[in-house]
Every structure is written in C-alpha cells, then in structure tokens.
Design a protein around this motif. Structure first.
Motif: not given
Length: 264
Positions: A151-175
């Motif tokens: 959903p809308p909000g602040r998301w931190l993004v990292t990546a490896d060789s084939g995927h993105y990883y998103l998580h909120d600053p509190d670490g409660l939700f990860r995609y």
C-alpha cells in the motif's frame, strides 16, 4: 459437517481471497526490465498495481487443501467475486455435496452451513470476524487472486540478481517482487516482536490476458499450525455476468460469529 471442521474451513478460506484459461499450461518467466535493479519503491508499486487496475471481477474453480493441528481437509471451491462489492465462495467435499457458502461484502461476512442449517454472521469490523483473520489486512478480491502489492507508504528497497525486496521501516511487512512479471512472489507479516504471523507464497504463474497471476497459493500461519493450499483449475477475469446465489431456507438458524468462536 462438524462445527469445528466448518470453522477450520472458514479460517482457511479467510486466509485466501480480461482473460480465461484452464489446465496446467504455465508461462515462462520473461526477461528482467532494463532498469533493474534501480527502480524506486514508488515505481515498483506503480508497475505492480497498473495491470491490476483493469480487473473488476473474476470467477474460478479451485482445489483447496486446509491443514490444521486437527487434520487435513481436501475440498473444491467455486468462487465469484466483484471488486469492492461482493465475494461468494461455495465449498464442496465432493460427491456433488455443497457443504457451505461464504459471502463477503464490504461491511459484513456471512457463512451458511448448509448441512446443519446455520447462518453465521458478523460485521467486517467486529473483533470476532477480524480474528479469523479476514484475508490478512488487504483487499480480499486481490488476495484470492494472489495479486497483493504494498500500500502507499514508506518502503525500503533492496535487490539481488533477480528480485526486489520491500519492507516497511518497522519490519512488520515484507514483499518479494519478481520484476520480470511485476508480481509479488511472497508476502510476510510480522508482529512487533519479530515473530512471523502469516505468509503468502504465489507459484505457477500464468498469463491471463495482459496480467500474470499465480495458479497456486500457499498460505501459512505458523503460530496456529495452519497451512492452506489453493490451486486454480479454471480462472476467468472480467466475465460479462456474475451470479451470487444466496438462498438460506426458512429452517436456517442465525448465529453471531462471536458465538461460533466461543463454542468449545
């Protein structure tokens, strides 16, 4: 059907929630986009959401397996859903028997136990209904399609060789995001202590019109030992007409969900 078994089925279902396809034909993974891995969180959200905005309704036939500490149930589910409106799930253990119907509207949840002539009801906002829980905290229409996105909000993004990883600053939700298909592959929700509350894993992706969707959904709640596996044998997007048959007979008893949850 035993009341406890019926509750198990309901819990399993409530974890779940343009083109037509059937059978096991699965689409190969496309190439990664040129800008990978330099997309921002908002760009990732936009690409996840954009094709899903075209989806207004769907119907599906699925195999459903619900595993709990009490045992395993194998069912067939027939689903009809209209976005932001009504969702109807019809459950069958086989042999032409329809055991239950689950109706979800924007403000209420109804479960018709057709075997014992009971109708359980509650508002979407009631604690007893929310504790089931009701398709995580997201849209039940998109949840059942395996089409979640942040959903809308602040998301931190990292990546490896084939995927993105998103998580909120509190670490409660990860995609976990597949940028080749622009679909979420895995969703996890944690409590403030860092304990995993629930996870969704989406597999066996196929193309339906211009949208990639998973045929297989795996939903887990480790704390209560619940695992739900759903596989779509048939899935049709934006069908021209939907039917939401809901016809409890005069013998049906109306029972609040709270009473159902309090039963031993």
């Amino acid at each position: 059907m035993r009341p406890a078994a019926l509750l198990t089925l309901l819990i399993g279902l409530l974890f779940l929630l343009g083109g037509c396809a059937r059978g096991p034909r699965l689409a190969e993974r496309p190439e990664l986009p040129e800008r990978f891995p330099y997309h921002s969180a908002e760009q990732i959200r936009y690409r996840l959401r954009l094709p899903l905005d075209t989806l207004r309704a769907f119907t599906g036939r699925a195999s459903l397996q619900v595993h709990t500490p009490e045992g395993t149930d194998n069912l067939s589910a027939t689903i009809a859903a209209r976005r932001d409106d009504t969702l109807l799930i019809r459950l069958s253990p086989g042999w032409g028997i329809e055991a239950a119907r689950l109706l979800i509207t924007p403000d209420s949840v109804l479960l018709h136990d057709r075997i014992h002539h009971r109708l359980y009801f509650g508002a979407r906002t009631e604690l007893a209904v929310r504790q089931l829980p009701l398709l995580t905290e997201s849209d039940p229409f998109l949840s059942l399609l395996g089409a979640l996105y942040p959903p809308p909000g602040r998301w931190l993004v990292t990546a490896d060789s084939g995927h993105y990883y998103l998580h909120d600053p509190d670490g409660l939700f990860r995609y976990v995001v597949d940028p080749a298909r622009w679909r979420v592959m895995r969703y996890e929700r944690y409590d403030p202590s860092g304990t995993l509350v629930e996870s969704y894993r989406f597999e066996a992706f196929d193309r339906f019109g211009q949208v990639f969707l998973p045929r297989r959904l795996l939903l887990e709640r480790p704390a209560v030992g619940v695992t739900v596996r759903l596989y779509y044998r048939e899935l049709a997007l934006n069908p021209p007409a939907l039917q939401f048959a809901w016809n409890p007979d005069a013998r049906t008893r109306r029972i609040p969900f709270q009473a159902m949850m309090e039963r031993p």
